[in-house]
Scaffold this motif. Structure first.
Motif, PDB file in Angstrom:
ATOM      1  N   LEU A 142       0.828  -1.197   0.000  1.00 30.51           N
ATOM      2  CA  LEU A 142       0.000   0.000   0.000  1.00 30.51           C
ATOM      3  C   LEU A 142       0.861   1.245   0.000  1.00 30.51           C
ATOM      4  O   LEU A 142       1.965   1.245   0.552  1.00 30.51           O
ATOM      5  CB  LEU A 142      -0.915   0.019   1.223  1.00 30.51           C
ATOM      6  CG  LEU A 142      -2.022  -1.035   1.283  1.00 30.51           C
ATOM      7  CD1 LEU A 142      -2.713  -0.992   2.633  1.00 30.51           C
ATOM      8  CD2 LEU A 142      -3.032  -0.843   0.166  1.00 30.51           C
ATOM      9  N   SER A 143       0.350   2.300  -0.602  1.00 28.82           N
ATOM     10  CA  SER A 143       1.022   3.596  -0.573  1.00 28.82           C
ATOM     11  C   SER A 143      -0.041   4.669  -0.399  1.00 28.82           C
ATOM     12  O   SER A 143      -1.242   4.382  -0.378  1.00 28.82           O
ATOM     13  CB  SER A 143       1.821   3.820  -1.867  1.00 28.82           C
ATOM     14  OG  SER A 143       0.947   3.883  -2.997  1.00 28.82           O
ATOM     15  N   ALA A 144       0.395   5.913  -0.288  1.00 32.50           N
ATOM     16  CA  ALA A 144      -0.517   7.061  -0.177  1.00 32.50           C
ATOM     17  C   ALA A 144      -1.512   6.856   0.945  1.00 32.50           C
ATOM     18  O   ALA A 144      -2.726   6.987   0.763  1.00 32.50           O
ATOM     19  CB  ALA A 144      -1.229   7.306  -1.507  1.00 32.50           C
ATOM     20  N   ASP A 145      -1.002   6.502   2.131  1.00 36.59           N
ATOM     21  CA  ASP A 145      -1.860   6.287   3.298  1.00 36.59           C
ATOM     22  C   ASP A 145      -2.932   5.232   3.048  1.00 36.59           C
ATOM     23  O   ASP A 145      -4.070   5.332   3.520  1.00 36.59           O
ATOM     24  CB  ASP A 145      -2.524   7.595   3.733  1.00 36.59           C
ATOM     25  CG  ASP A 145      -1.521   8.610   4.261  1.00 36.59           C
ATOM     26  OD1 ASP A 145      -0.529   8.179   4.886  1.00 36.59           O
ATOM     27  OD2 ASP A 145      -1.726   9.816   4.051  1.00 36.59           O
ATOM     28  N   GLY A 146      -2.568   4.208   2.302  1.00 39.02           N
ATOM     29  CA  GLY A 146      -3.479   3.101   2.057  1.00 39.02           C
ATOM     30  C   GLY A 146      -4.443   3.312   0.922  1.00 39.02           C
ATOM     31  O   GLY A 146      -5.328   2.481   0.700  1.00 39.02           O
ATOM     32  N   LEU A 147      -4.291   4.390   0.152  1.00 40.20           N
ATOM     33  CA  LEU A 147      -5.236   4.694  -0.920  1.00 40.20           C
ATOM     34  C   LEU A 147      -4.814   4.116  -2.261  1.00 40.20           C
ATOM     35  O   LEU A 147      -5.621   4.051  -3.197  1.00 40.20           O
ATOM     36  CB  LEU A 147      -5.405   6.213  -1.059  1.00 40.20           C
ATOM     37  CG  LEU A 147      -5.843   6.958   0.198  1.00 40.20           C
ATOM     38  CD1 LEU A 147      -5.915   8.446  -0.078  1.00 40.20           C
ATOM     39  CD2 LEU A 147      -7.170   6.428   0.713  1.00 40.20           C
ATOM     40  N   SER A 148      -3.566   3.709  -2.378  1.00 37.88           N
ATOM     41  CA  SER A 148      -3.034   3.261  -3.650  1.00 37.88           C
ATOM     42  C   SER A 148      -2.203   2.005  -3.457  1.00 37.88           C
ATOM     43  O   SER A 148      -1.822   1.653  -2.334  1.00 37.88           O
ATOM     44  CB  SER A 148      -2.164   4.352  -4.293  1.00 37.88           C
ATOM     45  OG  SER A 148      -2.897   5.551  -4.473  1.00 37.88           O
TER      46      SER A 148
END
Length: 452
Positions: A142-148
């Protein structure tokens, strides 16, 4: 519930409670794929009483009479009869395997029923998708605080999910083929008096660049879609187009709209979140498309676990029905044509974040373990009252080893209205193994598709 399921649920809840975002799983854990789990992360075994069968590879043979040129897929289970029906009188017997939305319709809509058929695990994938899904298990995170998602390509990003974000990203990235087109879909709205009206008609096209291995590996494009409206008359000539990124850190949704009266294409950043969906004349939100689409930043996503649920499944008779009057009833979709089956689903709760705005304060999603498609949702208003439950209608594209669950309905249980969107009917659904050139997805090209 199997020991494996309990282990996965416990791990997911621990990660969510600790606020830790999941990285790729270990090579040891990934070895479950292809053994106790399918290569795409579902439990391979059936359930204890056999009402959910073992996964044996899905449906990859078309029934007699299939003509690919029509885009209409005959029902491979047309001869089957319901095992039983659920209605208001016996619903308590089956309550544990019903969504809150289904229970509300059974309880409050006289005549509504759920016909339950034998379960068939028809979902199948091309070999390249299976191979890349196994690779994604140990390389995606996950990246972008779990958004991506990062590090994933051409397969289910998180076949062994530990968080609600990962399950929802699997839904967003579900495999529907590289490109599919509904030549002429119809959206119907049904008001409280039972009057059916056409909200929109038109062409719908969807491309999954994420699965195209001929495109650059670092390209930040998940999907792109276009609608060209041909009806009703007041909407004819309008077009809209969206593109969803893989990584929201550097790029957001790109949306464009063409309006014949203005004779120009404009950026449409409002085509997101709880903006009223123009395709349903405002009876749904933009992010109700496919039960959920778009950026996930307005909610906290909690992985509740896994359960067995009655959901619309293998809905060939409904999806490709010739006569809309056979499908769209005055209070609900005709139960005679909607097939329900028992399947295992992931349960994810979305709770609106403090300081964020959305008309839905809470949403509970039920996602098929085989396809990763969201098949049902319960949506609640700010008072905590069930408001707009919804369902999507899945068919296996047995000629292409893909699925489609584009047709979606939501019921407004407060107002007594409902709609069905992106229903192909007699016009069918066509699928391709290649994408259009990027030049066909420019704003200028969008203008050229409209009526001036």
């Amino acid at each position: 519930m199997t020991k494996l399921t309990k282990t996965l649920i416990a791990a997911g809840l621990l990660a969510a409670h600790a606020g830790v975002l999941h990285a790729a799983v270990s090579a040891t854990e990934a070895q479950k794929l292809g053994t106790t789990l399918t290569s795409f992360g579902a439990e391979k075994a059936g359930n204890a009483d056999g009402s959910i069968p073992e996964y044996t590879g899905g449906l990859t043979t078309a029934p007699a009479g299939f003509d690919a040129s029509t885009g209409i897929r005959p029902d491979p289970f047309a001869s089957e009869k319901p095992l039983f029906s659920i209605d208001a009188k016996n619903m308590d017997q089956y309550a544990a395997k019903l969504s809150e939305g289904a229970k509300s319709l059974l309880k409050n809509q006289p005549g509504y029923r759920i016909d339950v058929y034998p379960t068939h695990r028809t979902v199948a994938y091309p070999q390249f998708v299976l191979d890349n899904t196994v690779k994604n298990a140990t390389r995606a995170s996950l990246s972008a605080d779990g958004l991506s998602v990062q590090g994933a390509r051409a397969g289910t990003p998180f076949p062994i999910p530990k968080t609600g974000n990962e399950v929802m990203l699997n839904h967003i990235a579900r495999f529907q083929g590289l490109r599919f087109v509904i030549p002429k879909y119809t959206a119907y709205n049904v008001n409280a008096s039972g009057r059916k009206v056409i909200s929109t008609q038109g062409m719908w096209a969807n491309e999954s660049a994420f699965y195209d291995l001929s495109r650059p590996a670092d390209e930040n494009l998940m999907t792109r879609a276009r609608a060209n409206y041909s009806g009703p008359a007041r909407r004819a000539g309008e077009s809209l187009q969206t593109a969803e990124p893989i990584d929201y850190t550097t790029l957001g949704r790109r949306a464009y709209q063409y309006l014949p009266g203005q004779r120009r294409v404009r950026l449409a950043p409002d085509l997101a979140y709880d903006t009223p969906n123009p395709s349903t004349s405002g009876m749904s939100t933009v992010d109700d498309t496919n039960l959920f689409s778009g950026k996930m930043d307005r909610y906290d996503w909690k992985l509740v676990g896994k359960k067995e649920l009655y959901v619309p499944y293998n809905t060939y008779r409904f999806t490709y029905a010739d006569n809309p009057d056979e499908v769209v009833g005055p209070k609900f979709l005709n139960p005679d044509v909607v097939r329900w089956e028992l399947h295992r689903v992931w349960v994810v709760e979305a709770t609106l974040k403090e300081g964020q705005r959305h008309i839905y304060a809470k949403r509970t999603y039920y996602l098929d373990e085989d396809s990763w498609a969201a098949l049902a949702v319960d949506q609640y208003d700010g008072r905590g009252q069930l408001w707009r439950p919804g369902f999507s209608y899945i068919t296996a594209l047995y000629d292409q080893s893909a699925i489609n669950n584009t047709p979606v309905s939501h019921y407004d249980v407060i107002a007594g209205t409902y709609y069905i969107n992106l229903w192909p009917g007699k016009y069918g659904l066509k699928i391709s193994n290649s994408l259009l050139p990027d030049s066909k997805w420019t704003p200028d090209n969008l203008a050229g598709t409209g009526i001036r």
